[in-house]
Motif scaffolding. Structure first.
Motif, PDB file in Angstrom:
ATOM      1  N   THR A  87       0.843  -1.187   0.000  1.00  0.00           N
ATOM      2  CA  THR A  87       0.000   0.000   0.000  1.00  0.00           C
ATOM      3  C   THR A  87       0.878   1.236   0.000  1.00  0.00           C
ATOM      4  N   VAL A  88       0.680   2.094  -0.995  1.00  0.00           N
ATOM      5  CA  VAL A  88       1.351   3.391  -1.050  1.00  0.00           C
ATOM      6  C   VAL A  88       0.336   4.382  -0.492  1.00  0.00           C
ATOM      7  N   LEU A  89       0.719   5.055   0.596  1.00  0.00           N
ATOM      8  CA  LEU A  89      -0.234   5.832   1.374  1.00  0.00           C
ATOM      9  C   LEU A  89      -0.236   7.332   1.101  1.00  0.00           C
ATOM     10  N   ASP A  90       0.719   7.829   0.337  1.00  0.00           N
ATOM     11  CA  ASP A  90       0.859   9.276   0.211  1.00  0.00           C
ATOM     12  C   ASP A  90       1.411   9.640  -1.161  1.00  0.00           C
ATOM     13  N   GLN A  91       1.390  10.922  -1.476  1.00  0.00           N
ATOM     14  CA  GLN A  91       1.972  11.400  -2.722  1.00  0.00           C
ATOM     15  C   GLN A  91       3.440  11.752  -2.566  1.00  0.00           C
ATOM     16  N   ASP A  92       3.940  11.780  -1.346  1.00  0.00           N
ATOM     17  CA  ASP A  92       5.345  12.103  -1.106  1.00  0.00           C
ATOM     18  C   ASP A  92       6.181  10.831  -1.031  1.00  0.00           C
ATOM     19  N   LEU A  93       7.434  10.954  -1.422  1.00  0.00           N
ATOM     20  CA  LEU A  93       8.375   9.831  -1.361  1.00  0.00           C
ATOM     21  C   LEU A  93       8.997   9.827   0.032  1.00  0.00           C
ATOM     22  N   ARG A  94       8.349   9.102   0.934  1.00  0.00           N
ATOM     23  CA  ARG A  94       8.808   8.992   2.324  1.00  0.00           C
ATOM     24  C   ARG A  94       8.635   7.548   2.766  1.00  0.00           C
ATOM     25  N   ALA A  95       9.433   7.151   3.739  1.00  0.00           N
ATOM     26  CA  ALA A  95       9.365   5.779   4.239  1.00  0.00           C
ATOM     27  C   ALA A  95       8.005   5.464   4.840  1.00  0.00           C
ATOM     28  N   ASP A  96       7.387   6.434   5.506  1.00  0.00           N
ATOM     29  CA  ASP A  96       6.089   6.166   6.126  1.00  0.00           C
ATOM     30  C   ASP A  96       4.926   6.239   5.135  1.00  0.00           C
ATOM     31  N   ALA A  97       5.224   6.432   3.861  1.00  0.00           N
ATOM     32  CA  ALA A  97       4.194   6.439   2.822  1.00  0.00           C
ATOM     33  C   ALA A  97       4.031   5.058   2.192  1.00  0.00           C
ATOM     34  N   LEU A  98       4.661   4.057   2.785  1.00  0.00           N
ATOM     35  CA  LEU A  98       4.654   2.706   2.224  1.00  0.00           C
ATOM     36  C   LEU A  98       4.370   1.689   3.322  1.00  0.00           C
ATOM     37  N   ARG A  99       3.498   0.740   3.011  1.00  0.00           N
ATOM     38  CA  ARG A  99       3.225  -0.355   3.947  1.00  0.00           C
ATOM     39  C   ARG A  99       3.182  -1.666   3.161  1.00  0.00           C
ATOM     40  N   VAL A 100       3.904  -2.651   3.662  1.00  0.00           N
ATOM     41  CA  VAL A 100       3.909  -3.985   3.056  1.00  0.00           C
ATOM     42  C   VAL A 100       3.349  -4.976   4.071  1.00  0.00           C
ATOM     43  N   ALA A 101       2.442  -5.810   3.617  1.00  0.00           N
ATOM     44  CA  ALA A 101       1.915  -6.894   4.445  1.00  0.00           C
ATOM     45  C   ALA A 101       2.137  -8.197   3.678  1.00  0.00           C
ATOM     46  N   ALA A 102       2.585  -9.214   4.377  1.00  0.00           N
ATOM     47  CA  ALA A 102       2.859 -10.502   3.735  1.00  0.00           C
ATOM     48  C   ALA A 102       2.139 -11.617   4.480  1.00  0.00           C
ATOM     49  N   SER A 103       1.615 -12.546   3.704  1.00  0.00           N
ATOM     50  CA  SER A 103       1.016 -13.757   4.263  1.00  0.00           C
ATOM     51  C   SER A 103       1.828 -14.935   3.751  1.00  0.00           C
ATOM     52  N   ARG A 104       1.983 -15.924   4.586  1.00  0.00           N
ATOM     53  CA  ARG A 104       2.775 -17.105   4.220  1.00  0.00           C
ATOM     54  C   ARG A 104       1.998 -18.349   4.605  1.00  0.00           C
ATOM     55  N   GLN A 105       2.043 -19.354   3.747  1.00  0.00           N
ATOM     56  CA  GLN A 105       1.443 -20.647   4.035  1.00  0.00           C
ATOM     57  C   GLN A 105       2.444 -21.750   3.710  1.00  0.00           C
ATOM     58  N   VAL A 106       2.365 -22.820   4.477  1.00  0.00           N
ATOM     59  CA  VAL A 106       3.188 -24.000   4.224  1.00  0.00           C
ATOM     60  C   VAL A 106       2.259 -25.186   3.976  1.00  0.00           C
ATOM     61  N   LEU A 107       2.745 -26.101   3.170  1.00  0.00           N
ATOM     62  CA  LEU A 107       1.971 -27.285   2.821  1.00  0.00           C
ATOM     63  C   LEU A 107       2.197 -28.369   3.865  1.00  0.00           C
ATOM     64  N   GLN A 108       1.110 -28.747   4.553  1.00  0.00           N
ATOM     65  CA  GLN A 108       1.191 -29.803   5.566  1.00  0.00           C
ATOM     66  C   GLN A 108       0.085 -30.808   5.320  1.00  0.00           C
ATOM     67  N   ASN A 109       0.457 -32.060   5.090  1.00  0.00           N
ATOM     68  CA  ASN A 109      -0.494 -33.143   4.847  1.00  0.00           C
ATOM     69  C   ASN A 109      -1.480 -32.815   3.725  1.00  0.00           C
TER      70      ASN A 109
END
Length: 143
Positions: A87-109
């Motif tokens: 998610t890019v949150l702002d029109q300015d190039l700043r570190a707090d204008a960016l948010r990354v979220a990651a989901s991870r899954q593993v294969l079990q049975n």
């Protein structure tokens, strides 16, 4: 507040005028931090798209600044897959204008099970995007 088109025209005019001078040195300035015809910072947007281009996209909304990938499994680790939301949150190039979220899954049975993603992994992705955005900005004046 400067309208994006006004800022772009000012930069373009400055480049044209500087090209007419007798002293033809390369510009030493950076491109402005806020150059956008979309709803968010265009450097962050392009950098984010570049960074997550390894995975198929489910959504890319430049007005809202949201990029969502589909699940991606690395061929070297087929029992694990990840999904990213940037998610890019702002029109300015700043570190707090960016948010990354990651989901991870593993294969079990034979079933995909949610697993944790380290904060360091998410931070690394944000750093990669920010570095790429700064590089794009830096080269946009010279290019």
């Amino acid at each position: 507040m400067v309208r994006p088109t006004t800022a772009f025209m000012a930069v373009a005019l400055a480049l044209v005028v500087s090209g007419c001078s007798r002293n033809r040195q390369l510009p030493t300035e950076l491109a402005p931090a806020r150059v956008t015809t979309i709803g968010v910072n265009s450097y962050l947007w392009r950098a984010a798209l570049d960074t997550v281009s390894f995975a198929p996209l489910v959504q890319a909304d430049s007005s809202g600044g949201v990029i969502v990938t589909d699940w991606f499994a690395n061929p070297n680790a087929p029992g694990e897959r990840v999904k990213l939301t940037v998610t890019v949150l702002d029109q300015d190039l700043r570190a707090d204008a960016l948010r990354v979220a990651a989901s991870r899954q593993v294969l079990q049975n034979g079933a995909w099970v949610d697993s944790t993603v380290s904060a360091a992994t998410v931070q690394k992705l944000e750093d990669i995007i920010l570095t790429r955005a700064r590089d794009i900005r830096r080269t946009s004046v010279r290019g």
